[in-house]
Design an enzyme around this catalytic site. Structure first.
Site, short mmCIF file in Angstrom:
data_model
loop_
_atom_site.label_atom_id
_atom_site.label_comp_id
_atom_site.label_asym_id
_atom_site.label_seq_id
_atom_site.Cartn_x
_atom_site.Cartn_y
_atom_site.Cartn_z
CG HIS A 38 5.40 1.64 7.03
ND1 HIS A 38 4.53 0.64 6.74
CD2 HIS A 38 6.58 1.05 7.31
CE1 HIS A 38 5.15 -0.52 6.86
NE2 HIS A 38 6.40 -0.30 7.22
CD1 TRP A 79 -2.61 -1.75 0.56
CD2 TRP A 79 -1.80 -1.98 2.63
NE1 TRP A 79 -3.19 -2.86 1.13
CE2 TRP A 79 -2.71 -3.03 2.40
CE3 TRP A 79 -1.16 -1.91 3.87
CZ2 TRP A 79 -3.00 -4.00 3.35
CZ3 TRP A 79 -1.46 -2.87 4.82
CH2 TRP A 79 -2.36 -3.89 4.56
CG HIS A 80 4.13 1.58 1.49
ND1 HIS A 80 5.18 1.05 2.21
CD2 HIS A 80 3.10 1.66 2.36
CE1 HIS A 80 4.79 0.82 3.46
NE2 HIS A 80 3.52 1.18 3.57
C1 LIG Z 1 -4.39 -0.60 4.36
C2 LIG Z 1 -3.31 0.44 4.44
C3 LIG Z 1 -2.49 0.51 5.55
C4 LIG Z 1 -1.49 1.47 5.64
N1 LIG Z 1 -0.74 1.56 6.77
C5 LIG Z 1 0.16 2.56 6.89
C6 LIG Z 1 0.87 2.73 8.12
O1 LIG Z 1 0.69 2.00 9.09
N2 LIG Z 1 1.77 3.75 8.19
C7 LIG Z 1 2.00 4.60 7.13
O2 LIG Z 1 2.85 5.49 7.24
N3 LIG Z 1 1.31 4.47 5.98
C8 LIG Z 1 0.38 3.49 5.85
N4 LIG Z 1 -0.36 3.38 4.71
C9 LIG Z 1 -0.15 4.37 3.62
C10 LIG Z 1 -0.65 5.77 3.92
O3 LIG Z 1 -1.83 5.78 4.67
C11 LIG Z 1 -0.88 6.47 2.58
O4 LIG Z 1 0.29 6.35 1.83
C12 LIG Z 1 -1.23 7.95 2.71
O5 LIG Z 1 -2.49 8.08 3.33
C13 LIG Z 1 -1.28 8.58 1.34
O6 LIG Z 1 -1.67 9.92 1.46
P1 LIG Z 1 -2.16 10.76 0.21
O7 LIG Z 1 -2.55 12.09 0.76
O8 LIG Z 1 -1.11 10.68 -0.84
O9 LIG Z 1 -3.42 10.00 -0.40
P2 LIG Z 1 -4.77 9.32 0.27
O10 LIG Z 1 -4.55 9.24 1.72
O11 LIG Z 1 -4.99 8.11 -0.48
O12 LIG Z 1 -5.86 10.43 -0.01
C14 LIG Z 1 -6.44 10.64 -1.27
C15 LIG Z 1 -7.86 11.16 -1.07
O13 LIG Z 1 -8.37 11.59 -2.33
C16 LIG Z 1 -9.72 11.17 -2.45
N5 LIG Z 1 -10.07 11.08 -3.87
C17 LIG Z 1 -9.61 10.20 -4.79
N6 LIG Z 1 -10.19 10.42 -5.97
C18 LIG Z 1 -11.03 11.46 -5.81
C19 LIG Z 1 -11.90 12.16 -6.69
N7 LIG Z 1 -12.03 11.79 -7.97
N8 LIG Z 1 -12.62 13.19 -6.20
C20 LIG Z 1 -12.49 13.58 -4.91
N9 LIG Z 1 -11.68 12.93 -4.03
C21 LIG Z 1 -10.95 11.90 -4.48
C22 LIG Z 1 -9.71 9.82 -1.74
O14 LIG Z 1 -11.02 9.40 -1.40
C23 LIG Z 1 -8.82 10.12 -0.54
O15 LIG Z 1 -9.57 10.65 0.51
C24 LIG Z 1 -1.33 2.40 4.57
C25 LIG Z 1 -2.13 2.32 3.44
C26 LIG Z 1 -3.13 1.34 3.37
C27 LIG Z 1 -4.00 1.27 2.15
#
Ligand SMILES: Cc1cc2nc3c(=O)[nH]c(=O)nc-3n(C[C@H](O)[C@H](O)[C@H](O)COP(=O)(O)OP(=O)(O)OC[C@H]3O[C@@H](n4cnc5c(N)ncnc54)[C@H](O)[C@@H]3O)c2cc1C
Length: 601
Positions: free
Chosen positions: A579, A535-536
């Site tokens: 992570h 998930w990274h």
């Molecule tokens: C099951 C799991 C466990 C994990 N565990 C860990 C951990 O323990 N520690 C750690 O450091 N990391 C962990 N991660 C990874 C970490 O949580 C993510 O890498 C991080 O949240 C990514 O942040 P982001 O802001 O890039 O995107 P996201 O957090 O994915 O945010 C993107 C947002 O955009 C929204 N979105 C998407 N498309 C649209 C659209 N068309 N219109 C409007 N909104 C939209 C989504 O709904 C979401 O809310 C984990 C990931 C998963 C899946």
């Protein structure tokens, strides 16, 4: 302002529009709205999911997985180098994004991994700057006395922020297993790291978690950057607003183009919201490149084939995707430990729930023991030939690779030869996950998660059609480089060698998955069959120079546009040994400063 309704957003104009409420998007939106003279709208596809115990209560990992209320559960294409299997990709939906479904481990990458961003042509990106921005978000709490009494917790306060909004604390943990792992790592010659948050993670350490130490609940981007700011009159958050594209003028000349607004679907109808200054795209590694392509930014051949008018030609959109693969190694333990397995007993789980209300019990437990090290540590005899083999593979693939990727591979090879840079990771999950042996009540289990940190393989994410509701096609292309598989096999053999030393030798009763005494070839097959994504995923809108197939510049501005930035993990050009949630928060913090032009560090 509390969550707004469609009439407060549709056809209105805002100074800034942020797309996506993950850690990067919410951090950016909240920081921008600290200036009361500007207006900020945030559009999130998912529901608010606030105060939801399925999210907040720790130690129930996986509870929200595959439920469409919380999880996009993206399908991927069958993986040709992994028996054509296609393990799905969980991603958080709703306020907090994936930080509202993650496992709460809080980690920062090693210094070299962040300095590598700068070396790829991104001025201003380096470890010292990263640490300053990371501390801005962080509110660190050392271990509670009851935990410190059971485990020798150490930390260096200079590595931590203490006044940010994100709670980072030491969760309740299975100290018997954490101690066992620590002493075994010491016996194997690994370093014990006093505090892994200052850029040196090579060795064994105990992790903090994004957990509120008062309520022992998950600190997500929603609790950190939305709830405390919900009353701001200039911060409008609309949920269930699915962004379909960013709007640009119909006629374009050779100049950089300017976004005029965003189109989104809400309640089955398509709406528009107008922007006065900038749009920040923070929809995550999967959806950000997808939204760019739907908006006409990407590879012209692909966009033409889908009937999407081309606005900006950018070859790198959706390319350079890098994911960590994970394989499990499950063990049955001799002694009784307070592992998550105990919560399988409904009566016990009920008692623990009651205790949680009083700030006690097992529902405060996190995943805490980690170790990172080099390939040379795990496979001292084989490392040189493994590195020579991947170098030869790179040489073969260079001819067809874009210049930015060649530069990345060269840097990866250099890092691989450097024994200080960690290549491999072990995560101790105090729980049963075996597929081959049945779970037995009353027994304690432990799963080691094995993860290779810097894959050479590159995947892609691209729009499938012009219909915004179609998921993009996701192809992680795992094990395209044999190195990515082979290094995991060597990691597995290294972990197996733990049984040669005490206290591991006496503590483990038997190996369940993979079965004992398997050959190198059998372990390869085991990993191909059972591996899952960690998930990274990152890199699909890489921050690199435009002529190196970059999508955004060092200030996260999309090439060919005047007012569109990307802030999420898609901009990370080279995967990191960590992570990634801490890094997503850093990206959100930084983009706010890029936009205002004022540095807060
Ligand atoms: C099951 C799991 C466990 C994990 N565990 C860990 C951990 O323990 N520690 C750690 O450091 N990391 C962990 N991660 C990874 C970490 O949580 C993510 O890498 C991080 O949240 C990514 O942040 P982001 O802001 O890039 O995107 P996201 O957090 O994915 O945010 C993107 C947002 O955009 C929204 N979105 C998407 N498309 C649209 C659209 N068309 N219109 C409007 N909104 C939209 C989504 O709904 C979401 O809310 C984990 C990931 C998963 C899946």
């Amino acid at each position: 302002m509390p969550l707004v309704t469609i009439s407060e957003v549709a056809d209105k104009a805002f100074d800034y529009i942020v797309i996506g409420a993950g850690p990067a998007g919410l951090a950016a939106a909240a920081r921008l709205s600290e200036d009361h003279t500007v207006s900020v709208a945030l559009l999130e596809a998912g529901e608010p999911n606030l105060s939801d115990p399925n999210i907040l209560l720790s130690a129930q990992f996986g509870k929200t997985f595959n439920d469409p209320k919380y999880d996009w559960a993206f399908p991927i294409v069958p993986q040709k180098n992994a028996l054509n299997l296609a393990p799905g990709w969980n991603r958080g939906k709703g306020l907090g994004g994936t930080s509202a479904m993650n496992l709460m481990a809080y980690s920062r990458p090693p210094k070299d991994d962040i300095d590598a961003f700068g070396k790829l042509g991104n001025e201003g990106w380096n470890w010292d700057d990263y640490l300053k921005y990371s501390k801005l978000s962080e509110c660190f709490h050392p271990a509670a006395p009851e935990h410190a009494a059971l485990y020798p917790h150490t930390y260096k306060i200079e590595h931590h922020g203490t006044s940010g909004p994100l709670f980072v604390s030491t969760p309740h943990h299975v100290h018997t297993i954490d101690l066992l792992f620590k002493e075994t790592c010491e016996a194997k010659g690994l370093r014990i790291i006093e505090d892994p948050y200052g850029g040196d993670i090579s060795g064994m350490w105990l992790s903090s978690a994004t957990m509120d130490p008062k309520t022992w609940t998950q600190s997500s981007a929603a609790t950190t950057f939305y709830e405390p700011n919900a009353r701001r009159q200039n911060f409008s958050v609309l949920c269930e607003a699915y962004v379909s594209r960013i709007l640009f003028p119909d006629t374009i000349n050779n100049e950089d183009i300017t976004a005029t607004g965003v189109e989104f679907i809400h309640g089955g109808k398509t709406h528009t919201v107008n922007v006065r200054k900038e749009v920040v795209l923070s929809a995550g590694t999967i959806k950000s490149p997808h939204i760019l392509e739907l908006s006409g930014i990407g590879q012209p051949e692909l966009l033409n084939s889908l009937g999407i008018p081309v606005k900006v030609e950018l070859a790198g959109v959706g390319e350079n995707m890098q994911e960590h693969s994970l394989a499990n190694f499950t063990l049955e333990m001799n002694d009784d430990h307070d592992t998550f397995d105990k919560l399988r007993d409904e009566k016990f789980a009920e008692e623990q729930l009651k205790l949680h209300d009083k700030g006690k019990g097992m529902y405060r437990t996190g995943i805490t023991s980690f170790a990172y090290f080099s390939l040379q540590t795990a496979a001292p005899d084989a490392a040189k030939s493994i590195i020579d083999a991947v170098a030869a593979d790179v040489e073969k693939k260079r001819a067809n690779a874009p210049s930015g990727l060649k530069a990345q591979w060269d840097m990866q090879l250099e890092a691989l030869r450097n024994e200080v840079v960690p290549d491999l990771e072990l995560v101790v999950v105090p729980s049963y996950t075996s597929a081959s042996s049945p779970y037995e009540t009353g027994k304690s289990y432990l799963t080691m998660e094995l993860v290779a940190q810097h894959p050479f393989s590159r995947g892609q994410i691209h729009a499938k059609s012009a219909n915004p509701l179609d998921h993009p096609i996701i192809d992680p292309n795992v094990f395209d480089f044999d190195f990515d598989l082979d290094s995991m096999v060597h990691l597995m053999q290294y972990v197996r060698s733990f049984k040669e030393v005490e206290p591991w030798k006496s503590a483990v009763s038997r190996e369940l998955d993979p079965l004992p005494n398997q050959t190198h070839e059998q372990l390869r097959e085991y990993i191909k069959k059972t591996h899952v994504p960690c998930w990274h995923a990152m890199g699909t809108c890489s921050m690199m120079p435009r002529n190196h197939q970059g999508v955004v510049d060092a200030k996260l501005k999309v090439y060919g546009t005047t007012n569109l930035r990307i802030a999420d993990l898609s901009i990370v050009p080279l995967n990191i040994a960590a992570h990634p949630q801490a890094t997503a928060y850093v990206i959100g913090e930084k983009v706010a400063d890029f936009i205002t032009g004022k540095s807060r560090v």
